[in-house]
Design a protein around this motif. Structure first.
Motif, PDB file in Angstrom:
ATOM      1  N   GLN A 142       0.822  -1.221   0.000  1.00  0.00           N
ATOM      2  CA  GLN A 142       0.000   0.000   0.000  1.00  0.00           C
ATOM      3  C   GLN A 142       0.847   1.259   0.000  1.00  0.00           C
ATOM      4  N   ASP A 143       1.852   1.298   0.880  1.00  0.00           N
ATOM      5  CA  ASP A 143       2.648   2.515   1.055  1.00  0.00           C
ATOM      6  C   ASP A 143       4.043   2.292   0.495  1.00  0.00           C
ATOM      7  N   PRO A 144       4.311   2.780  -0.716  1.00  0.00           N
ATOM      8  CA  PRO A 144       5.626   2.531  -1.311  1.00  0.00           C
ATOM      9  C   PRO A 144       6.759   3.196  -0.545  1.00  0.00           C
ATOM     10  N   PHE A 145       6.460   4.297   0.169  1.00  0.00           N
ATOM     11  CA  PHE A 145       7.519   4.984   0.908  1.00  0.00           C
ATOM     12  C   PHE A 145       8.019   4.105   2.043  1.00  0.00           C
ATOM     13  N   ALA A 146       7.112   3.301   2.624  1.00  0.00           N
ATOM     14  CA  ALA A 146       7.509   2.408   3.713  1.00  0.00           C
ATOM     15  C   ALA A 146       8.194   1.154   3.188  1.00  0.00           C
ATOM     16  N   SER A 147       7.923   0.778   1.941  1.00  0.00           N
ATOM     17  CA  SER A 147       8.485  -0.471   1.410  1.00  0.00           C
ATOM     18  C   SER A 147       9.736  -0.253   0.558  1.00  0.00           C
ATOM     19  N   LEU A 148      10.069   1.004   0.237  1.00  0.00           N
ATOM     20  CA  LEU A 148      11.302   1.306  -0.499  1.00  0.00           C
ATOM     21  C   LEU A 148      12.352   1.801   0.489  1.00  0.00           C
ATOM     22  N   ASN A 149      13.524   1.195   0.480  1.00  0.00           N
ATOM     23  CA  ASN A 149      14.583   1.572   1.419  1.00  0.00           C
ATOM     24  C   ASN A 149      15.047   3.007   1.151  1.00  0.00           C
ATOM     25  N   PRO A 150      14.866   3.923   2.120  1.00  0.00           N
ATOM     26  CA  PRO A 150      15.202   5.332   1.863  1.00  0.00           C
ATOM     27  C   PRO A 150      16.694   5.590   1.683  1.00  0.00           C
TER      28      PRO A 150
END
Length: 557
Positions: free
Chosen positions: A392-400
């Motif tokens: 759902q949340d790509p920001f949480a699933s993509l390593n920053p």
């Protein structure tokens, strides 16, 4: 020239219904402009925006991400960051006084008192180390001279007002112990603590189920009528706008492109951007499947349960929560199967168990005829490239901390795909291009992209491994309508080109109708109804499904 004429006719300086209004507005914003200092210069987030809000009414400010609608609201509240500069010609009158000329102390006196705001994600607004009662009491005593006991009584009264069950119990609980809908109700209770004149609701229901969304919006409307509040509703959900607002302002690139009464704007949009927004509602239907399409994923009597602990260290009690109660499901090749239900219905748990991200407690699961229910993590590894997931949340699933190139290449390296580094990078670029992103972004990082772009990157990461099946877990719920429509078209295109099968978990039945062949409806860990999308959504057999459908397509119901 056409665009200039379009804007002038679509967004005149005064409201179109001015002749029907009595008295002065409670908020009268004129020529508001806000710019932010950034690394390489300045960004004009809001340009010359004017709007008026009258007592007892709801205005909606709509537009895509980055249109400036939330910045406009924060400017009214005095919540802009230190990097923001408000243009000198800007004026925001509250009850005839320009709040932009108020001292910081005077702004604090207004904020949370006369002007209140609720935000999109209550979990990031509520302090996790304090009980919800403590936080409501703090909001009350910050503006009123009141004993703690009296403030506690007021907090309980507010929790009852926003219809939280068992308020005497909930007042001593922490935010993480409440559901999403209950947390949003707590935020509304805090906002209403001092009987404000204006409530600003910034995407208050985006991450909520359709039924909970309907409850929250109806609650705001009921409280508005009861207390005589004026409401500014910031949203990208046009169904919500149509049902709950009296007047609409449409923003794009920091400017108001059009404004009108809700009925007139939906009946006869003037600006090209408004027309595009209104036509962005998910539409179309899945292409018919061949009758002989083989089964890709087959789950039989799958059960998942969790042990819950109650009581203290020495008097612990354990109880079993059955999240998925012996469910069966099959998905054919090239098919999109929708899995829908409210939060807590078990749909995500079921989906993750089917692809063995969770270990089921019973049942059998077959992927392309291969039994996977008895495979351990190591034995599952050869199948992982064929099975992918988009969250759902790509920001949480993509390593920053990783670049886009590293994020997408990582899966290729782990699964031993690609002859060498150049071959892997070619595959990364191909996946990005297939997902509608340019190939020259490999060195950039996730925070440099919008929500829709990040979701495309997450999809590119999944398809880079050339899978046959993708679990899509709420991939469009937090996206604007127009971006949502783009992602739906992208998923359709990839399915046609690559023959993908999708298990699509969602609470947005409009998206399910546009994308899925069949739908499975879940409640309390069980399947209550399943069948072709057109049949289930047009003629639901159970009261629960009927309630979901009504809440999705007629929010006010």
């Amino acid at each position: 020239m056409t665009e200039t004429i379009d804007v002038l006719t679509a967004a005149p300086f005064e409201r179109r219904d001015l002749a029907e209004r009595d008295g002065r507005p409670v908020i009268d914003a004129r020529n508001v402009a806000v710019r932010f200092k950034v690394e390489h210069g300045t960004v004009e987030a809001v340009k010359d925006v004017s709007f008026q809000l009258y007592r007892g009414e709801t205005i909606a400010i709509v537009g895509e991400s980055g249109s400036g609608k939330s910045v406009t609201a924060r400017c009214v509240m005095g919540l802009l960051s230190k990097r923001a500069t408000i243009a000198p010609q800007s004026r925001i009158d509250y009850d005839g006084k320009d709040v932009l000329k108020f001292s910081p102390r005077e702004r604090r006196g207004l904020r949370g008192n006369r002007l209140a705001m609720i935000f999109q994600e209550p979990m990031s607004s509520l302090n996790p180390v304090y009980t919800v009662g403590t936080q409501i009491i703090e909001a009350i005593r910050a503006h009123r001279r009141m004993s703690r006991r009296a403030a506690t009584e007021r907090a309980l009264e507010l929790l009852r007002h926003v219809r939280i069950p068992d308020p005497e119990l909930r007042i001593n609980q922490y935010p993480h112990q409440l559901s999403g809908g209950q947390r949003q109700r707590v935020m509304i209770a805090m906002a209403l603590a001092n009987d404000p004149d204006v409530l600003i609701a910034d995407e208050p229901t985006t991450a909520l189920d359709v039924t909970v969304q309907a409850q929250i919006l109806n609650l705001i409307r009921d409280l508005q009528r009861e207390l005589g509040m004026a409401v500014i509703l910031i949203t990208h959900d046009l169904t919500v706008v149509r049902q709950f607002s009296d007047y609409v302002y449409v923003m794009q690139y920091g400017e108001v492109k059009e404004h009108n009464t809700t009925a007139a704007l939906f009946a006869n949009p003037l600006h090209a951007y408004t027309k595009r927004l209104l036509s962005s509602e998910p539409s179309g239907a899945a292409k018919p499947l061949p009758d002989n399409a083989p089964i890709m994923l087959d789950g039989r009597d799958v059960k998942v349960s969790f042990m819950l602990k109650k009581g203290g260290l020495f008097r612990s009690q354990f109880s079993e929560l059955v999240a998925v109660d012996k469910l069966s499901l099959n998905l054919r090749k090239h098919e999109t199967l929708g899995l829908v239900g409210e939060s807590g219905s078990g749909k995500t748990t079921f989906g993750q168990a089917l692809i063995r991200l969770l270990n089921p407690d019973g049942g059998e699961i077959y992927f392309d005829g291969i039994p996977i229910h008895d495979k351990d993590r190591t034995q599952m590894r050869p199948l992982r490239s064929r099975i992918q997931i988009v969250f759902q949340d790509p920001f949480a699933s993509l390593n920053p901390r990783m670049s886009i190139g590293q994020i997408i290449e990582e899966g290729l390296v782990v699964n031993g795909i690609g002859e060498n580094r150049k071959d892997r990078l070619d595959r990364v670029v191909d996946a990005l291009n297939a997902a509608g992103m340019p190939g020259n972004i490999l060195s950039r990082f996730p925070h440099e992209f919008s929500g829709g772009q990040r979701q495309r990157i997450a999809i590119a990461r999944a398809i880079a491994l050339e899978p046959e099946f993708i679990l899509l877990d709420e991939p469009t719920s937090a996206l604007d309508l127009s971006v949502q429509a783009q992602i739906i078209e992208l998923l359709r295109k990839l399915q046609d080109e690559r023959g993908l099968s999708y298990l699509f978990i969602s609470h947005d039945l409009k998206v399910v109708r546009a994308l899925c062949h069949r739908v499975v409806v879940m409640q309390h860990g069980r399947i209550v109804e399943e069948g072709p999308v057109s049949e289930i959504l047009s003629n639901p057999k159970t009261a629960y499904t009927e309630r979901l459908v009504r809440a999705a397509f007629d929010v006010a119901a």
